[in-house]
Structure formats: structure tokens, C-alpha cells
Design a protein around this motif. Structure first.
Motif, PDB file in Angstrom:
ATOM      1  N   SER A   1       2.415  -2.069   5.818  1.00  0.00           N
ATOM      2  CA  SER A   1       3.021  -2.016   4.488  1.00  0.00           C
ATOM      3  C   SER A   1       3.543  -0.612   4.179  1.00  0.00           C
ATOM      4  N   VAL A   2       2.777   0.393   4.573  1.00  0.00           N
ATOM      5  CA  VAL A   2       3.207   1.775   4.337  1.00  0.00           C
ATOM      6  C   VAL A   2       4.491   2.057   5.128  1.00  0.00           C
ATOM      7  N   THR A  31      -3.058  11.434   9.253  1.00  0.00           N
ATOM      8  CA  THR A  31      -3.778  10.279   8.712  1.00  0.00           C
ATOM      9  C   THR A  31      -4.109  10.528   7.241  1.00  0.00           C
ATOM     10  N   GLU A  32      -4.243   9.428   6.484  1.00  0.00           N
ATOM     11  CA  GLU A  32      -4.286   9.526   5.025  1.00  0.00           C
ATOM     12  C   GLU A  32      -5.615  10.064   4.479  1.00  0.00           C
ATOM     13  N   ASP A  33      -5.477  10.850   3.387  1.00  0.00           N
ATOM     14  CA  ASP A  33      -6.661  11.250   2.605  1.00  0.00           C
ATOM     15  C   ASP A  33      -6.965  10.215   1.535  1.00  0.00           C
ATOM     16  N   SER A  34      -5.922   9.490   1.107  1.00  0.00           N
ATOM     17  CA  SER A  34      -6.142   8.475   0.076  1.00  0.00           C
ATOM     18  C   SER A  34      -5.179   7.308   0.287  1.00  0.00           C
ATOM     19  N   ALA A  35      -5.558   6.171  -0.259  1.00  0.00           N
ATOM     20  CA  ALA A  35      -4.706   4.974  -0.184  1.00  0.00           C
ATOM     21  C   ALA A  35      -4.845   4.202  -1.489  1.00  0.00           C
ATOM     22  N   LEU A  36      -3.728   3.731  -2.020  1.00  0.00           N
ATOM     23  CA  LEU A  36      -3.725   2.844  -3.186  1.00  0.00           C
ATOM     24  C   LEU A  36      -3.154   1.511  -2.728  1.00  0.00           C
ATOM     25  N   VAL A  37      -3.887   0.450  -2.993  1.00  0.00           N
ATOM     26  CA  VAL A  37      -3.496  -0.848  -2.438  1.00  0.00           C
ATOM     27  C   VAL A  37      -3.542  -1.924  -3.527  1.00  0.00           C
ATOM     28  N   LEU A  38      -2.446  -2.669  -3.642  1.00  0.00           N
ATOM     29  CA  LEU A  38      -2.431  -3.899  -4.449  1.00  0.00           C
ATOM     30  C   LEU A  38      -2.574  -5.062  -3.491  1.00  0.00           C
ATOM     31  N   LEU A  39      -3.425  -6.027  -3.856  1.00  0.00           N
ATOM     32  CA  LEU A  39      -3.636  -7.185  -2.981  1.00  0.00           C
ATOM     33  C   LEU A  39      -3.484  -8.471  -3.792  1.00  0.00           C
ATOM     34  N   ALA A  79       0.830  -1.213   0.000  1.00  0.00           N
ATOM     35  CA  ALA A  79       0.000   0.000   0.000  1.00  0.00           C
ATOM     36  C   ALA A  79       0.858   1.255   0.000  1.00  0.00           C
ATOM     37  N   THR A  80       0.289   2.301  -0.591  1.00  0.00           N
ATOM     38  CA  THR A  80       0.872   3.629  -0.430  1.00  0.00           C
ATOM     39  C   THR A  80      -0.265   4.574  -0.086  1.00  0.00           C
ATOM     40  N   VAL A  81       0.014   5.532   0.770  1.00  0.00           N
ATOM     41  CA  VAL A  81      -1.031   6.470   1.184  1.00  0.00           C
ATOM     42  C   VAL A  81      -0.538   7.889   0.938  1.00  0.00           C
ATOM     43  N   SER A  82      -1.479   8.839   0.868  1.00  0.00           N
ATOM     44  CA  SER A  82      -1.038  10.232   0.750  1.00  0.00           C
ATOM     45  C   SER A  82      -1.929  11.156   1.568  1.00  0.00           C
ATOM     46  N   ILE A  83      -1.296  12.228   1.993  1.00  0.00           N
ATOM     47  CA  ILE A  83      -2.003  13.296   2.714  1.00  0.00           C
ATOM     48  C   ILE A  83      -1.904  14.515   1.809  1.00  0.00           C
TER      49      ILE A  83
END
Ligand code: SOE
Length: 394
Positions: free
Chosen positions: A379-380, A249-257, A219-223
Motif C-alpha cells: 500500500s505504501v 525502514t519505518e519509525d511509524s506507520a498509520l494504517v486504515l483497515l 497505509a502511510t509510513v514515516s522515517i
């Protein structure tokens, strides 16, 4: 498959849960979602005995507006002769309040996340399991009739084996730099914001429909707004007015599963996507066909085929038994989020009366969700593929 069992068997018929008496419920929390729970409880035939809000004064005000008792504190709620406690408070209070309610012999409906740490959520799920009481979490998108239709078709093998699963859950109510609320304060909302709030729904729903279990993720997150007004405003109102505080805390998250069988999946989670109000969307691509569901247009689903695509309508007179059971209005007479919530609460109360409704999300599902949130955060931190804990379920 995700757990759909109600903990305990058979459901207890204690002095708190007589088979025929109207259930008495208490609501903890008087914000937007507390009001949604109240309406659903009333429509399911319960008596709302009282409400506990953020202060005794606020409890009295909301109690007067709802025509119910305003509790002074949690001890007064637990001493009251209520069968069910609905926990709709800020996240940090979920676990302590739900644990106290279970200890007092009350059935519990608790908002997600079950806890602001994985340990809290695991402990609460274990307590619920041991108690034999009914303990549910409002993963309410499971109650769209066409979600059940897709799930049934997965069970019939209509889509073949999964090639890939993908989608997103996008909102925009945190887009404005001045938007804030208790969720922005990690002490009240927990260490994950957007993912715990809505990524949790996406993962629950995709696992519920597709029948897979995600095994690991990266995962990667962004603020995108580094400072927001201090908590104190109302969710969705854009109103807060406090001093600016740093956002952690994150505004968005992109996650590969990936599932244990190696099926790849991806999701994009955001609360800063202009124009997207509550767009939970997924596509499941199988070896024989694909399926698409869009929470903002839940009256139809798209079924992709190699030669011909089809659009299926929600219809109480067609499709799988669960689709028919949950389609409470005629086709074309739109059902949506409110009906999902009402059906979820009605199923929770049916479980309290000893029934076994299919697909009822329990604290076991809440703990499962907490494990995924925990894996995203790890993960982040570690910048790598991270296994999702199996917890006690393995
Ligand atoms: C706010 O993001 C929220 O109300 C979530 O907390 C709910 O779980 C979701 O269903 C709608 O959006």
C-alpha cells in the motif's frame, strides 16, 4: 475467526515428545527476548539444554552464564536430543532456522515475523502444517486474562455488531537519533521495522478479540531519523556507536483497515513516541457497548455503555473460563507481560503433550500477520487501498 488450532491432529507422540518426560529445549538467540523465552521455558518445567548465540564464543559465554551447553552452530543444535527449538534470532534467520528445526523433527517456537518476506512466512507455515509438529509464534498479548474476558464477551454478543475498531501501539525506544540495532538493517530485520515488530501484535490482538478479519488497508509510513548508527548496538540500550547509515525502514506507520463486512478500523504504530514504553491500546466500539484494553494497565478493562460505564478487574474467581484459567495470581496482585509469555510457552508445551489449549497462536497466525505486513508495504509503494492476501487459509 482467527485460527487457533494447533497444526496436526492428533499431536505426534514421537520419540522426541514422550508424554511424561521433561521437555528438553534449545534457545537460538541470546538477546533480550532469548532470555525471556529461557525464563518462560524453565517456569513451564522444561530443561534448557543449550543456547546458540551470534558466535561460538558468545554461545560459550551465555551457556556458562545460564549453566547450559553453548552450541557451536545450528547443526549441533539439530543433532542434539531436544524436543523444542525456540528461535529468538534476528528476523532474517527466523525462517531458515525454523525450517531446519522442523525438518529435524523438532517442535518450534519462532519469534515474529516468521520470515522477512511473505513467501518465506507462507512456506514455513505450510511446512509446519504438513509436519504435524507444534509450531507457535509468541503473540503473547493474547495471554492477558482480560483479553480472554473481552473475547468471551464478544462471543456472548455483549457488544452487538461492530461500528468501528481503533487504537495504537506506541513505544519510544527508537526516539533517540543514536538508537539503532540489527532491526534497522533491512538485510537482518526485513523491509518493515515498526509495523512488523509491533503493528503485527496490534492486528493479531484486535482480530483475536473482536473476531473480525481485516480485508484491505491503506497505509502511510514515516522515517523521522534519516540516518542512524550502523547495526551493532543492543535493542533498548540506545547504545550502538557505529558509523551513520541511511535508514530505509519505518519509525511509524498509520494504517486504515476495513473488514470484509465493511467495518472500519485504524491504528497508529510508532517507536518514536516519547514516554510511551509499550503501550498497545485498542477500543472496540459496538452497537450495544464498547471495550477498551491497555497493555500497560492490563489489570482492568473499560466497558463503555450508552448510560453507564464499568471497569472490570482481572480476577481468577470471576468471569469467563479462559480469564479464570490464565489469571494465575489473585486479583490486585499484578500480572503482566512476563506472565503472558510464561502462559504462552506453557500452552505450547501442553500442545506438544497432546492438549488443545484455546487461543494458542500458531504459524498459521504468523503467516496471517506476514500477509498484513506485506499489504502495508504494498500500500505504501502503490499509495492506495490494498487487499490483504488470503493465502492458503481461504
Ligand atoms: C520490541 O519492539 C519488542 O520487544 C517487540 O519485538 C515485542 O514483540 C513486543 O512485545 C515488545 O517490544
Amino acid at each position: 475467526m482467527p485460527s487457533t488450532d494447533v497444526p496436526g491432529s492428533p499431536a505426534p507422540q514421537t520419540q522426541h515428545t514422550p508424554a511424561r518426560r521433561r521437555l528438553r529445549v534449545a534457545i537460538l538467540g541470546a538477546g533480550m527476548i532469548g532470555e525471556v523465552h529461557r525464563r518462560a521455558a524453565l517456569l513451564a518445567g522444561a530443561e534448557v539444554a543449550g543456547v546458540l548465540a551470534s558466535t561460538p564464543q558468545r554461545s560459550a559465554e551465555v551457556g556458562a552464564a545460564w549453566g547450559v551447553h553453548g552450541y557451536a552452530d545450528l547443526a549441533e543444535v539439530l543433532a542434539d536430543d531436544v524436543d523444542v527449538v525456540h528461535v529468538c534470532t534476528p528476523n532474517a534467520q527466523h525462517a531458515p532456522a525454523a525450517a531446519a528445526a522442523l525438518s529435524a523433527g523438532k517442535h518450534v517456537v519462532c519469534e515474529k515475523p516468521l520470515g522477512i518476506s511473505l513467501a518465506e512466512a507462507e512456506a514455513l507455515a505450510a511446512q509446519a502444517e504438513a509436519s504435524g509438529l507444534v509450531a507457535t509464534v509468541p503473540f503473547v498479548y493474547r495471554y492477558h486474562p482480560l483479553v480472554r474476558e473481552l473475547r468471551a464477551r464478544v462471543g456472548y454478543g455483549e457488544f452487538g455488531t461492530w461500528n468501528l475498531l481503533h487504537g495504537s501501539y506506541l513505544q519510544d525506544w527508537m526516539l533517540a537519533p543514536e538508537a539503532s540495532g540489527w532491526r534497522v538493517d533491512p538485510a537482518a530485520g526485513g523491509p518493515s521495522r515498526a509495523f512488523a515488530d509491533i503493528g503485527s501484535h496490534w492486528c493479531d490482538l484486535v482480530e483475536f478479540v473482536s473476531g473480525v478479519r481485516f480485508a484491505d488497508l491503506v497505509a502511510t509510513v514515516s522515517i523521522v531519523v534519516p540516518e542512524r548508527p550502523a547495526a551493532g548496538g543492543k535493542a533498548f540500550s540506545g547504545d550502538s556507536g557505529g558509523e551513520l547509515v541511511p535508514v530505509s525502514t519505518e519509525d511509524s506507520a498509520l494504517v486504515l483497515l476495513r473488514t470484509g463486512d465493511g467495518v472500519p478500523a485504524s491504528t497508529v504504530i510508532s517507536q518514536v513516541s516519547a514516554g510511551r514504553k509499550n503501550r498497545l491500546w485498542f477500543e472496540l466500539d459496538g452497537s450495544r457497548g464498547s471495550a477498551v484494553f491497555d497493555q500497560e494497565n492490563p489489570e482492568t478493562v473499560w466497558l463503555g455503555g450508552p448510560e453507564v460505564d464499568r471497569v472490570l478487574h482481572r480476577d481468577p474467581g470471576a468471569g469467563s473460563p479462559e480469564q479464570r484459567r490464565l489469571a494465575t495470581l489473585p486479583a490486585g496482585h499484578a500480572q503482566g507481560y512476563a506472565q503472558c509469555f510464561e502462559l504462552f510457552v506453557a500452552d505450547t508445551y501442553a500442545a506438544i503433550r497432546g492438549e488443545r489449549p484455546d487461543g494458542l497462536p500458531t504459524f498459521a497466525d504468523g503467516a496471517r500477520s506476514a500477509r498484513i505486513v506485506d499489504a502495508v508495504l504494498r500500500s505504501v509503494d502503490e499509495g492506495t487501498w490494498t487487499p490483504i492476501s488470503n493465502g492458503a487459509e481461504s
